[in-house]
Write a protein that holds these residues in place. Structure first.
Motif, PDB file in Angstrom:
ATOM      1  N   LEU A  90       0.825  -1.206   0.000  1.00  0.00           N
ATOM      2  CA  LEU A  90       0.000   0.000   0.000  1.00  0.00           C
ATOM      3  C   LEU A  90       0.868   1.268   0.000  1.00  0.00           C
ATOM      4  O   LEU A  90       0.570   2.238  -0.702  1.00  0.00           O
ATOM      5  CB  LEU A  90      -0.917  -0.009   1.227  1.00  0.00           C
ATOM      6  N   ILE A  91       1.922   1.258   0.784  1.00  0.00           N
ATOM      7  CA  ILE A  91       2.794   2.428   0.871  1.00  0.00           C
ATOM      8  C   ILE A  91       3.487   2.705  -0.458  1.00  0.00           C
ATOM      9  O   ILE A  91       3.583   3.851  -0.908  1.00  0.00           O
ATOM     10  CB  ILE A  91       3.857   2.217   1.984  1.00  0.00           C
ATOM     11  N   SER A  92       3.970   1.643  -1.112  1.00  0.00           N
ATOM     12  CA  SER A  92       4.780   1.804  -2.325  1.00  0.00           C
ATOM     13  C   SER A  92       3.962   2.059  -3.580  1.00  0.00           C
ATOM     14  O   SER A  92       4.503   2.471  -4.607  1.00  0.00           O
ATOM     15  CB  SER A  92       5.638   0.550  -2.542  1.00  0.00           C
ATOM     16  N   GLY A  93       2.666   1.775  -3.529  1.00  0.00           N
ATOM     17  CA  GLY A  93       1.831   1.917  -4.729  1.00  0.00           C
ATOM     18  C   GLY A  93       1.867   0.700  -5.633  1.00  0.00           C
ATOM     19  O   GLY A  93       1.314   0.728  -6.740  1.00  0.00           O
ATOM     20  N   SER A  94       2.507  -0.388  -5.185  1.00  0.00           N
ATOM     21  CA  SER A  94       2.614  -1.566  -6.047  1.00  0.00           C
ATOM     22  C   SER A  94       1.275  -2.291  -6.214  1.00  0.00           C
ATOM     23  O   SER A  94       1.055  -2.972  -7.220  1.00  0.00           O
ATOM     24  CB  SER A  94       3.647  -2.542  -5.480  1.00  0.00           C
ATOM     25  N   ARG A  95       0.387  -2.145  -5.232  1.00  0.00           N
ATOM     26  CA  ARG A  95      -0.922  -2.791  -5.356  1.00  0.00           C
ATOM     27  C   ARG A  95      -1.687  -2.238  -6.561  1.00  0.00           C
ATOM     28  O   ARG A  95      -2.349  -2.987  -7.298  1.00  0.00           O
ATOM     29  CB  ARG A  95      -1.722  -2.573  -4.056  1.00  0.00           C
ATOM     30  N   ASP A  96      -1.599  -0.939  -6.788  1.00  0.00           N
ATOM     31  CA  ASP A  96      -2.258  -0.337  -7.955  1.00  0.00           C
ATOM     32  C   ASP A  96      -1.647  -0.845  -9.258  1.00  0.00           C
ATOM     33  O   ASP A  96      -2.361  -1.102 -10.237  1.00  0.00           O
ATOM     34  CB  ASP A  96      -2.148   1.186  -7.886  1.00  0.00           C
ATOM     35  N   LEU A  97      -0.315  -0.988  -9.292  1.00  0.00           N
ATOM     36  CA  LEU A  97       0.344  -1.514 -10.495  1.00  0.00           C
ATOM     37  C   LEU A  97      -0.115  -2.940 -10.784  1.00  0.00           C
ATOM     38  O   LEU A  97      -0.328  -3.313 -11.951  1.00  0.00           O
ATOM     39  CB  LEU A  97       1.865  -1.483 -10.317  1.00  0.00           C
ATOM     40  N   LEU A  98      -0.268  -3.739  -9.744  1.00  0.00           N
ATOM     41  CA  LEU A  98      -0.724  -5.120  -9.921  1.00  0.00           C
ATOM     42  C   LEU A  98      -2.123  -5.161 -10.510  1.00  0.00           C
ATOM     43  O   LEU A  98      -2.404  -5.945 -11.441  1.00  0.00           O
ATOM     44  CB  LEU A  98      -0.686  -5.835  -8.571  1.00  0.00           C
ATOM     45  N   LEU A  99      -3.008  -4.317  -9.996  1.00  0.00           N
ATOM     46  CA  LEU A  99      -4.387  -4.324 -10.482  1.00  0.00           C
ATOM     47  C   LEU A  99      -4.498  -3.791 -11.910  1.00  0.00           C
ATOM     48  O   LEU A  99      -5.384  -4.198 -12.666  1.00  0.00           O
ATOM     49  CB  LEU A  99      -5.263  -3.486  -9.544  1.00  0.00           C
ATOM     50  N   MET A 100      -3.608  -2.884 -12.301  1.00  0.00           N
ATOM     51  CA  MET A 100      -3.646  -2.313 -13.651  1.00  0.00           C
ATOM     52  C   MET A 100      -2.984  -3.198 -14.697  1.00  0.00           C
ATOM     53  O   MET A 100      -3.134  -2.962 -15.891  1.00  0.00           O
ATOM     54  CB  MET A 100      -2.976  -0.934 -13.658  1.00  0.00           C
TER      55      MET A 100
END
Length: 441
Positions: A90-100
């Motif tokens: 969540l902090i790094s923003g990697s969750r958004d990259l995974l979903l996209m």
């Protein structure tokens, strides 16, 4: 059969969990790392963090926008180990990259090939060799680490694979799945939240050079006596601090300290690496200023255990305020680097100009020589033609064409010695050209 025999003798997971610490590493006899907080205090911290992030991280962004100071304070105190993997994403923003990017990781692992595969295989066994997850050769840990590093080397071919990346990917794999670790690595190196870290692993390590330049100035400003001692002993940060930046303290520092640093690193950025480095030097300042070169290098690579206690080191690190000064030093470094590039470009142009002048001079000399030899050939041809005409007018006759050399028989009124005194027509030809041909007596 041979392969099976080799595999039977390969090391596997340790059978007794009593020999492992709470992070999965082999326990050392002199290892005094803390075993964590008391159970009641740990449970209270977990409840606070669960409330902060919501179900599956649904409330995270909203909470960060409203109470960023609370998030910062709690992150510096340490993220609960059971929630660390999710909070890091969540902090790094990697969750958004995974979903996209659904399905991208599987495609990179299964269908793509990397030119760095042999290098990755060679280095896998060197990554956290004392951790149970990575000990078994070709085991699940090493396979996962290989997949993540191979996928990134294909995803970013400009960077590919560099040895220090294994410790980043290995640390992430201890708290999340392969795909989650891959996208967090992408978020770090591509700069999803903070400044991109690609330059740490590109050819020439340009970002490492910048960080070492900044760190060197910070040491001299905050600890002038130690900075002067380093200058006298010819110690520069590249001798001891490069790995701090390349692996973010995950290479040779105690794991419980590395985790606390990573909690802050993912939220606040690379400035925590500078702060921890300065705190280490400040803690050992009085000892370091008295050491000669050899002992100084050893001390900078092997800090005492009390200096590596998170509860002592990190509060000292947080006391350094570096954000503004780091920006100033970055501009200074860019300006210096730009001047160096300009000087290099000027030097290249001078060299090119000299080479062009040299080539022109060389071709001019060649042209002069060609012109000279062309004129000489024409003049020689003209003189030979005159000689032939003269010989024919005097009654000389050519010998048969079977003769290898061109000789004339002596013309009427001349002796053969006059024409060929030493086996050739040279003297006669010279006499003709100088108008000194003797007349018959």
């Amino acid at each position: 059969m041979e392969k099976q025999r080799i595999d039977d003798h390969e090391p596997g997971p340790l059978p007794s969990p009593k020999k492992l610490d709470r992070f999965g590493f082999l326990k050392q006899e002199l290892n005094n790392s803390p075993e964590g907080l008391t159970k009641g205090r740990e449970e209270r911290r977990v409840r606070k963090w669960r409330k902060m992030i919501g179900v599956g991280g649904s409330d995270w962004k909203h909470y960060v926008r409203r109470k960023s100071h609370v998030v910062k304070r709690r992150t510096r105190k340490g993220i609960p180990d059971c929630l660390r993997g999710l909070v890091w994403q969540l902090i790094s923003g990697s969750r958004d990259l995974l979903l996209m990017n659904p399905g991208v990781y599987e495609q990179l692992v299964i269908y793509e090939t990397s030119t760095s595969e042999l290098d990755i295989i060679r280095d896998i066994s060197r990554t956290f060799p004392s951790h149970v997850f990575f000990q078994q050769r070709h085991g699940p840990g090493q396979r996962s680490l290989y997949n993540v590093l191979k996928a990134y080397s294909v995803f970013d071919r400009e960077v590919g694979y560099v040895q220090g990346m294994g410790f980043l990917a290995g640390l992430l794999l201890l708290y999340m799945s392969e795909e989650d670790a891959f996208w967090l690595l992408v978020a770090l190196l591509k700069g999803a939240v903070h400044a991109p870290m690609q330059g740490l692993y590109q050819a020439g390590l340009p970002l490492v050079q910048q960080y070492l330049f900044q760190f060197d100035h910070l040491v001299k400003e905050h600890m002038p006596k130690l900075g002067e001692h380093f200058t006298q002993e010819m110690i520069n940060p590249s001798m001891y601090a490069s790995q701090w930046f390349i692996t973010v303290f995950s290479y040779s520092f105690p794991f419980h300290l590395a985790l606390r640093i990573w909690d802050v690193f993912l939220y606040e950025g690379v400035k925590i690496v500078f702060k921890v480095g300065l705190a280490l030097l400040k803690y050992c300042h009085d000892d370091l200023v008295r050491l000669p070169f050899e002992k100084l290098i050893h001390a900078l690579r092997n800090f005492p255990e009390d200096a590596l206690d998170p509860e002592t080191l990190l509060p000292m690190a947080y006391s350094f305020k570096l954000s503004k000064r780091l920006e100033e030093l970055k501009r200074e470094y860019d300006k210096k680097n730009e001047k160096g590039l300009i000087s290099l470009e000027i030097h290249k142009r001078k060299v090119f100009r000299r080479a062009r002048v040299f080539r022109l001079e060389y071709f001019h000399i060649v042209w002069i020589k060609l012109s000279f030899y062309t004129a000489l050939i024409r003049k020689t041809s003209f003189r030979l033609q005159r000689l032939n005409d003269l010989m024919e007018s005097k009654g000389g006759k050519k010998k048969s064409s079977s003769s290898k050399s061109l000789f004339y028989e002596a013309p009427l009124g001349y002796s053969i010695e006059d024409v060929r005194p030493h086996g050739g027509i040279k003297k006669f030809r010279t006499a003709v050209y100088s108008n000194c041909v003797r007349k018959p007596s």
